[in-house]
Design an enzyme around this catalytic site. Structure first.
Site, PDB file in Angstrom:
ATOM      1  N   ASP A 126      -6.078  -4.516  -1.934  1.00  0.00           N
ATOM      2  CA  ASP A 126      -4.982  -4.047  -1.077  1.00  0.00           C
ATOM      3  C   ASP A 126      -4.123  -5.208  -0.567  1.00  0.00           C
ATOM      4  O   ASP A 126      -4.632  -6.207  -0.056  1.00  0.00           O
ATOM      5  CB  ASP A 126      -5.573  -3.290   0.116  1.00  0.00           C
ATOM      6  CG  ASP A 126      -4.554  -2.396   0.798  1.00  0.00           C
ATOM      7  OD1 ASP A 126      -3.548  -2.917   1.299  1.00  0.00           O
ATOM      8  OD2 ASP A 126      -4.775  -1.175   0.838  1.00  0.00           O
ATOM      9  N   SER A 155       0.836  -1.192   0.000  1.00  0.00           N
ATOM     10  CA  SER A 155       0.000   0.000   0.000  1.00  0.00           C
ATOM     11  C   SER A 155       0.882   1.258   0.000  1.00  0.00           C
ATOM     12  O   SER A 155       1.682   1.449  -0.902  1.00  0.00           O
ATOM     13  CB  SER A 155      -0.970  -0.039   1.188  1.00  0.00           C
ATOM     14  OG  SER A 155      -2.005   0.903   1.055  1.00  0.00           O
TER      15      SER A 155
END
Length: 341
Positions: free
Chosen positions: A194, A47
């Site tokens: 993610d 991320s």
């Protein structure tokens, strides 16, 4: 590796995700680059950690240490410029008090509508920033570090690690794809969310695929949270934090247990045991600072906010270097058993 000066030690970096809180990691990297005594072997990120890793690698490739520092500043200032509104530093409740009406409305809509409904034209400022700043063709051809970016397959939950020779904007966007806010990123016909769901960050590639014996963890999520959440919003935020960190905590517990196991007994040690015993772990974190910030601050990167986090990251890193630099190459400066058991 393209460094202006020869570093005294080489480390691998594990960079955790955390949205706008990743500006703290920017400060850590900036201080390490400025100090000049450490080179980088591998960098694993998820991320925001993936963004920092890729921008670091691109900056090193383009202009060495100074180029990396400039690239990180340019990236985070561009992120801040794209933010919809400022958030006061002292906003410390999970309900969103202190947020602008627009941000509060966006958070509410995200709980009731899909990303396709909220953003039918798939507008993504991060994609524009990445493609404008990073020459991915050049990075794939001559990346100066071993690069690992984590994403999660949306239909299996399996970890996908993108390495330097397959790096592109889609891989970085996949690593940062919160499914409540962004539609899944498709790569080779497969959907990804993610990377924090499967690794935040992945440490094992730094152990197996990198030459250095020193691994530095840069953490953004507190290892010890505050009071037990009570409200629905607080519970929702804590549940997401725990979900995002469970795989990392499990992996580090495995390392702690494996090192303890490899150190016992009188039998000759094999290759894995020797590697475990020679691996040193180090930690830079921001527990006290980031635990005081509302989780929603991860979504609102104002310029003043990211600069504050950068300054905190720089300060923590300078303190770490003063206290623990002599441990590099010799021993761990963090007790894995105490921290992750």
């Amino acid at each position: 590796m393209l460094f202006r000066h020869h570093p005294s030690h080489t480390v691998s970096l594990a960079l955790q995700g955390g949205g706008a809180h990743g500006a703290f990691t920017w400060g850590v990297l900036d201080a390490l680059l400025e100090d000049g005594r450490l080179g980088f072997d591998g960098v694993s990120g998820t991320s925001a950690g993936a963004m920092n890793a890729v921008v670091l690698a691109s900056g090193l490739l383009q202009g060495g240490r100074d180029g990396a520092r400039a690239a990180l500043e340019q990236f985070w200032h561009a992120i801040a410029a794209s933010a919809p509104a400022d958030l006061p530093f002292g906003a410390d409740d999970e309900s969103g008090a202190g947020l602008s009406a627009g941000i509060r409305m966006m958070m509410q809509w995200a709980r009731n509508f899909s990303p396709e409904q909220l953003n039918p034209f798939d507008v993504d400022p991060l994609r524009d920033i990445l493609t404008a700043q990073i020459d991915f063709d050049q990075l794939r051809a001559a990346c100066p570090v071993k690069l690992f970016v984590a994403a999660t397959h949306a239909n299996t939950g399996k970890l996908r690690l993108f390495t330097a020779n397959e790096m592109n904007a889609a891989a970085v966007l996949a690593s940062a794809c919160l499914p409540s806010l962004h539609r899944a990123i498709e790569i080779d016909g497969e959907p990804y969310w993610d990377g924090a769901y499967s690794a935040n960050p992945a440490v094992f590639p730094l152990f197996y695929d990198c030459a250095t014996h020193d691994i530095m963890l840069v953490l953004l999520s507190p290892l010890l949270h505050g009071e037990t959440p009570r409200s629905a919003d607080e519970i929702r935020a804590r549940s997401l934090d725990l979900a995002f960190n469970s795989t990392f905590l499990r992996e580090m517990r495995m390392f702690a247990h494996a090192r303890e196991f490899a150190g016992g007994g009188l039998m000759p040690r094999g290759r894995l045991e020797r590697r475990l015993q020679r691996t040193h772990f180090h930690l830079i974190e921001a527990d006290e600072l980031l635990s005081q910030l509302a989780s929603v601050t991860r979504l609102t990167p104002s310029l003043a906010f990211v600069n504050m986090l950068r300054d905190q990251g720089r300060a923590r890193t300078k303190t770490w270097l003063a206290a623990h630099y002599p441990a590099l190459g010799r021993r761990s400066s963090v007790d894995l058993e105490k921290m992750f058991y």
